[in-house]
Design an enzyme around this catalytic site. Structure first.
Site: not given
Length: 677
Positions: A120, A151, A360, A481, A483, A659
């Site tokens: 649950d 990790d 990047d 890209h 962005d 970037c």
């Protein structure tokens, strides 16, 4: 939940039987009867419950009952036995004249068995949840959650914990999901009976199970001093790729045994993220013959997805590179990071080896479960000189690492993660995306020589499921890209954000306004070393540049329509920024776009503070007109603009502030498993 089990009995014989509490033994009375049997009777200990189907007309089962061809004896026990064979049931058969023809005697031992998980999703392993064997999305959903143990508890000679075959530190157990085997019954099982745990071959590639050698109470297993022990020898491996099935101890009495389930793989094209683990009670048949399962319990886990964080989430720390030529950039970044009250992590040149493109190389995300959450860096396949940074510098305790490795021939500029963004939460045509939607750039469908993000990365992003990706057209750009022409900033109204788009039309509108106001001789790039200044009049008189920007605007408008449709936006949710582009020839003799002056949309977002490439635009009354327009657009949203000089060290190298930087952010408050699918 009743687990029925067909039981065969032999007349004139005593049979020892284990009955699991919550299960039902079904005996076909006719099938086990001696030849010529016409009647039967039943007698049992008070600890045994039974019924007959179809029910006989008589109220006493001690007297002979007519034997029906479909007569079934249903046997159950509601409490665990104190000792072996402490309960009995006899089944007597009679002939036509009520003479006794045979008698079957059952010696019954009842045990309670339950393989339990946090079905649950409240952080507690509850007992025998009826939904533990199924996964369901949503706030009323069920099914346990598993983290990929990506990790590393080790600081030196490190590798992801999932690459170790042992639990080398007890602190690693907090990254695993607790599974509890609960038993109640006699001190030992009858001879030959045993418990086994097993997984399928397919699931074994994605999961591993350890157990505590000594019994631990499930709810307290991860507390106290146990987490501070350094070396661990008491957590043997139970299930793995090499061991699909293994006997597990039955300890007798009332007992709980903890197991620790470790995820090895994220969801991907060939793995839907669902894993089943089974517990079986095996019954001996005869010496030399395999045991047969008489009871099976199953639990289901879903592996937690990797989740990206949008600009609207609170920043935690900022990452940049230090190079021999980016002093001005670093100065501006230190200022805005300090202003925002954040940590700045600088990757020095001995590590970056001149590769300054922090955005990047990697993308920050996280994984989450009811018991544990930690950031996970996705390492891009671009593998420039920064390639060792995500693994060597970020992977560590409670900081995970994941990558997807394509064939090198498949990698292009579009595999850099300036081409990987995520929207804030949106609702589209009634469908809610509480974690936003991933955005990637690809080639236009009709492009013959188009570049695309490599398939293994796209497959990975799609498989995470909770941030359904959107593909935009970005191959018209030289670098390619997303962005370079879009970003998101927080807003106090509407949907809680604005989409910012680069707009040549807005740029020309601004410059024409300057010209009309008598500022046509104002210059861009004035005062910049090794850069020829250009006036507003010269820009507006350049017909080829206008044509190139018309083309760029059409490409951005295509993406504008896609974003409006896929994110449920209207024009009021979008702000057009005045940015011009120019076309240059690439290595394939194709013409693609680069920013004409520093691309202000390629910014870093730190809460209400924006770090924007300094555009070096035309000055009016001593103020840069482009900066003034940007401030006017952003300050209406309560955002503060800081302009960072990245001209020589980034813009001239075809990149900007975004970037060259990266931001780790707080995770969403929303829990991914509550998402409706």
């Amino acid at each position: 939940m009743i687990h029925p089990r067909t039981l065969r009995v032999d007349y004139s014989k005593t049979t020892s039987v284990v009955c699991v509490v919550g299960s039902e033994l079904n005996v076909n009375i006719n099938r086990s009867a001696p030849p010529s049997s016409k009647f039967f009777s039943v007698k049992c200990s008070s600890t045994v419950q039974y019924s007959i189907s179809p029910p006989p007309h008589t109220t006493s089962h001690l007297s002979p009952i007519p034997l029906n061809g479909n007569s079934v004896l249903l046997i159950s026990m509601s409490h665990a036995s104190e000792s072996e064979n402490d309960s009995k049931l006899s089944l007597q058969y009679y002939g036509e004249s009520k003479e006794v023809l045979g008698r079957a005697l059952l010696h019954l031992t009842a045990v309670e068995l339950s393989l339990d998980v946090d079905a649950d999703r409240d952080g507690v392993v509850e007992k025998n949840n009826p939904n533990k064997g199924y996964w369901k999305w949503g706030p009323d959903g069920h099914g346990a959650i598993l983290l990929v143990n990506c990790d590393s508890e080790w600081t030196y000679f490190k590798k992801p914990d999932s690459d170790h075959n042992t639990v080398s530190k007890v602190s690693d157990l907090k990254d695993m999901s607790v599974m509890v085997l609960r038993t109640r019954g006699p001190a030992k099982l009858p001879k030959g009976y045993k418990l086994t745990m097993h997984i399928s071959q397919g699931d074994a590639e994605s999961v591993r199970v350890f157990r505590a050698r000594s019994s631990e109470v499930g709810s307290n297993a991860m507390s106290g001093n146990v987490l501070y022990n350094f070396f661990v020898r008491d957590y043997p491996l139970v299930l793995s790729r090499e061991v699909l099935s293994q006997e597990v101890p039955y300890t007798g009495g009332v007992a709980e045994m903890n197991f620790y389930v470790e995820g090895l793989k994220f969801p991907d094209k060939d793995f839907d993220g669902l894993i089943s683990i089974n517990l079986s009670l095996l019954e001996p048949i005869s010496e030399g013959l395999p045991e047969t399962p008489i009871f099976t319990d199953k639990v289901v886990f879903r592996v937690a997805p990797w989740i990206m964080t949008p600009n609207t989430l609170q920043p935690v720390e900022v990452f940049v590179c230090s190079t021999s030529d980016n002093y001005q950039f670093l100065k501006g970044m230190k200022h805005i990071v300090s202003k925002s009250g954040l940590k700045l992590k600088i990757c020095n040149e001995y590590m970056n080896r001149g590769d300054r493109w922090m955005q990047d190389e990697l993308e920050f995300g996280y994984i989450d479960s009811p018991h544990q959450s930690f950031p996970v860096v996705l390492d891009s396949p671009r593998d420039g000189d920064l390639m060792d940074f995500p693994y060597n510098e970020l992977l560590g305790p409670d900081f995970g690492y994941v990558t997807r490795v394509p064939q090198r021939t498949d990698v292009s500029s579009l595999d850099s993660f300036g081409n990987l963004e995520v929207s804030p939460p949106v609702t589209v045509n009634g469908k809610n995306y509480p974690l936003g939607r991933i955005i990637i750039g690809v080639a236009f469908p009709t492009a013959i020589k188009g570049r695309n993000m490599t398939k293994v990365v796209q497959d990975f992003l799609w498989a995470q499921k909770v941030q359904e990706p959107i593909a935009l057209f970005s191959d018209w750009l030289l670098v390619g890209h997303v962005d370079e022409f879009m970003t998101f900033v927080p807003a106090p109204d509407r949907k809680g954000f604005r989409l910012l788009l680069a707009s040549p039309d807005a740029g020309y509108k601004l410059f024409r306004g300057l010209q009309n106001d008598g500022h046509g001789q104002a210059k861009l790039f004035e005062g910049l070393k090794d850069e020829e200044p250009i006036t507003v009049d010269e820009i507006l008189s350049h017909d080829d540049l206008q044509a190139e920007n018309n083309y760029v605007q059409s490409c951005i408008d295509w993406n504008r329509d896609v974003l409006k449709r896929e994110l449920g936006l209207v024009d009021e949710d979008i702000i057009d920024l005045p940015i011009l582009f120019k076309l240059v020839e690439d290595t394939k003799a194709l013409y693609r776009a680069v920013a004409f002056f520093p691309d202000m949309v390629n910014m870093i977002v730190l809460g209400k503070n924006l770090g924007i490439p300094k555009p070096f635009g035309p000055k009016v009354d001593g103020c840069c007109a482009l900066e003034a327009e940007m401030c006017s657009l952003m300050e209406g949203l309560g955002l503060s603009c800081t302009f960072i000089d990245d001209f020589a060290s980034y813009h001239k190298r075809l990149g900007e502030v975004h970037c060259g930087s990266n931001v780790r952010r707080e995770p969403f408050d929303f829990k991914w498993w509550n998402q409706e699918m």
